[in-house]
Write an enzyme that holds these catalytic residues in place. Structure first.
Site, PDB file in Angstrom:
ATOM      1  N   HIS B  71      -3.208 -58.708 -68.443  1.00  0.00           N
ATOM      2  CA  HIS B  71      -4.756 -59.024 -67.951  1.00  0.00           C
ATOM      3  C   HIS B  71      -5.113 -58.353 -66.627  1.00  0.00           C
ATOM      4  O   HIS B  71      -6.050 -57.626 -66.715  1.00  0.00           O
ATOM      5  CB  HIS B  71      -4.706 -60.331 -67.739  1.00  0.00           C
ATOM      6  N   ALA B  72      -4.327 -58.311 -65.614  1.00  0.00           N
ATOM      7  CA  ALA B  72      -4.757 -57.856 -64.232  1.00  0.00           C
ATOM      8  C   ALA B  72      -5.009 -56.237 -64.171  1.00  0.00           C
ATOM      9  O   ALA B  72      -6.213 -55.909 -63.650  1.00  0.00           O
ATOM     10  CB  ALA B  72      -3.692 -58.065 -63.255  1.00  0.00           C
TER      11      ALA B  72
END
Lengths: 377, 115
Positions: B71-72
């Site tokens: 995600h990040a």
């Protein structure tokens, strides 16, 4: 009861294999936990090599909501996958994955549309069907912890030197833009984030409508644990607007957003060797899925499952006078499907849940939250 | 007499290019996201998409869990926010207000202490 003992037994075995949780306190509600319990079974239907039985699935949840990952199973699955990739198997994987996600979205909308008109028996059937589709996407969510890495390694092994096929605009970037647009629209109506937070819900009808519509559209974004507040909740959104945009220069936000809009320059997969093109396409979908895995299931819960539970609650209340709609969250999905509800079991599970103050604090769950999400507060 | 500073360097993976420095703000529970200081270095276990609207106000990201594909990485790259992922136990290592420097190319996070 016997089933519970068996479940605890298998969880204990899993815990013994991997004593330290992979993630702590991720899911606490028995209904949601029971879907995770079935994800192993769902995963065997995906058709990946190395996943021929539930025992091959590498993840288990314990009764505290801690997730355990069996690294040796992950390694075995990774190895089996690596030698399995061909353009044909990749296409099958892609079709099945995309199909599972689309089917869950459709089932959520269908459940919402039919819940109000349905009889008890149909609501039960719909809730079981929706739960089955949720478990399949959950299984993909667990696999997402390592399958994309396997695909990336396979790309490198196949000679691909491009950067990974990240989404051109991720779900998070879209959410950021939509939230900023809500902030701007409220400001244009003289509602700063501070004023909005101070006066909510006693705001102008126009602003009330703006926020409510935003919540409807963005339902699904939020934490993994269903009961932890997210974008379905106007109070959460109003507070988030304040947190996100207070003391922030609008120009700075626009700069970040324009960065997100940059076109991604990537080599066309049309001219790439067939296997590389297939790997990039499949990996691209997994990377997009990583941004949406929680959204799919959380949206299915709020849009589809909640109306079904509200429908079912009326039936339970006729049989058990003291039954509260939120009691349904303390049933397991197989109990819900079978119409079983033992008040003593529900009481025990509810007590265990409310005693887990660390979990409730981590997820920002206050005592009235469960009744609120079932629309009964 | 001026105070001396020492540094501790933590190594992870560079997830989104660039350099950033600022005061750490650690997300430990759901409520913490409602008070993220502008210009801070956000320290999280995982950067889930629902936190995206907070990104324009932060200078950099430090993420505990990490691989290049997560995600990040996607979000931070999209927003041009320097990010280091895979900094184990970051939420225990860093305290709110502590000065951090993030190198999003190498994944190094430098902690500055005033002795």
């Amino acid at each position: 009861m016997l089933d519970e003992v068996k479940e605890v037994g298998s969880i204990a075995q899993a815990a013994a294999r991997s004593a330290k949780p992979y993630r702590r306190h991720i899911v606490g509600l028995p209904l949601q936990r029971s879907l995770f319990g079935q994800a192993a079974r769902a995963a065997t239907t995906i058709g990946l090599p190395g996943l021929s039985s539930e025992l091959d699935f590498p993840a288990r949840l314990d009764e505290n909501g801690d997730l355990f990952l069996d690294r040796s199973q992950v390694a075995a699955l990774t190895k089996a996958l690596s030698s399995w990739f061909t353009p044909e198997t990749l296409e099958l994987m892609h079709t099945a994955h995309e199909g599972a996600c689309d089917a869950l979205v459709d089932a959520s909308e269908n459940a919402a549309a039919r819940a109000a008109a349905s009889l008890d028996g149909v609501a039960r059937e719909l809730s079981e069907d929706l739960a089955n589709r949720m478990t399949l996407v959950l299984a993909y969510g667990i696999l997402a912890k390592f399958v994309p890495d396997v695909l990336l390694r396979a790309l490198a092994d196949a000679g691909d030197v491009e950067s990974p096929p990240f989404p051109e605009k991720s779900a998070g970037a879209e959410l950021m833009q939509n939230t900023f647009e809500l902030y701007q629209a409220c400001r244009a109506l003289n509602y700063t984030p501070q004023r909005l937070q101070r006066e909510w819900p006693r705001v102008s009808p126009e602003v009330f409508h703006l926020v409510s519509e935003f919540c409807n559209r963005q339902t699904g974004f939020g934490p993994l644990a269903w009961e932890s507040p997210g974008y379905e909740d106007p109070n959460y959104v109003v507070r988030l607007l304040h947190s996100a945009f207070d003391e922030v220069d609008a120009e700075q936000v626009r700069r970040r957003l324009s960065f997100a809009k940059r076109p991604v320059v990537a080599r066309s997969t049309i001219d790439a060797p067939k296997k590389i093109a297939a790997l990039r396409r499949v990996l691209g979908f997994w990377l997009d899925f990583l941004e949406r895995e929680t959204w799919y299931v959380r949206r299915a819960f709020y849009v589809g499952m909640i109306p079904l539970l509200q429908e079912l609650a009326a039936g339970y209340r006729q049989k058990i006078p003291a039954f509260q709609p939120a009691d349904l969250l303390f049933l397991e999905i197989r109990e819900l499907a079978a119409g079983i509800a033992d008040p003593a079991v529900i009481r025990t599970r509810r007590h265990r849940y409310t005693e887990n103050t660390e979990y409730l604090s981590v997820h920002g769950v206050d005592p009235s939250r469960l009744a609120t999400i079932l629309g009964s507060s | 007499m001026s105070a001396e500073t020492s540094t501790t360097v933590h190594s992870g993976l560079g997830a989104a290019p660039g350099h950033a420095s600022g005061k750490a703000y650690v997300i430990r529970n759901a409520e913490d996201i409602m008070a993220v200081p502008a210009g801070s270095i956000l320290v999280v276990r995982v950067l889930h998409p629902h936190l995206a609207p907070l990104l324009p106000r932060v200078a950099g990201l430090v993420v505990e869990e990490g691989a290049i594909l997560q995600h990040a990485t996607t979000l931070a790259r999209e927003c041009g926010i320097p990010a280091a992922v895979g900094i184990r136990d970051a939420r225990s290592l860093f305290q709110d207000g502590e000065l951090l420097e993030v190198d999003g190319y190498t994944g190094k996070v430098t902690e500055r202490h005033v002795d």
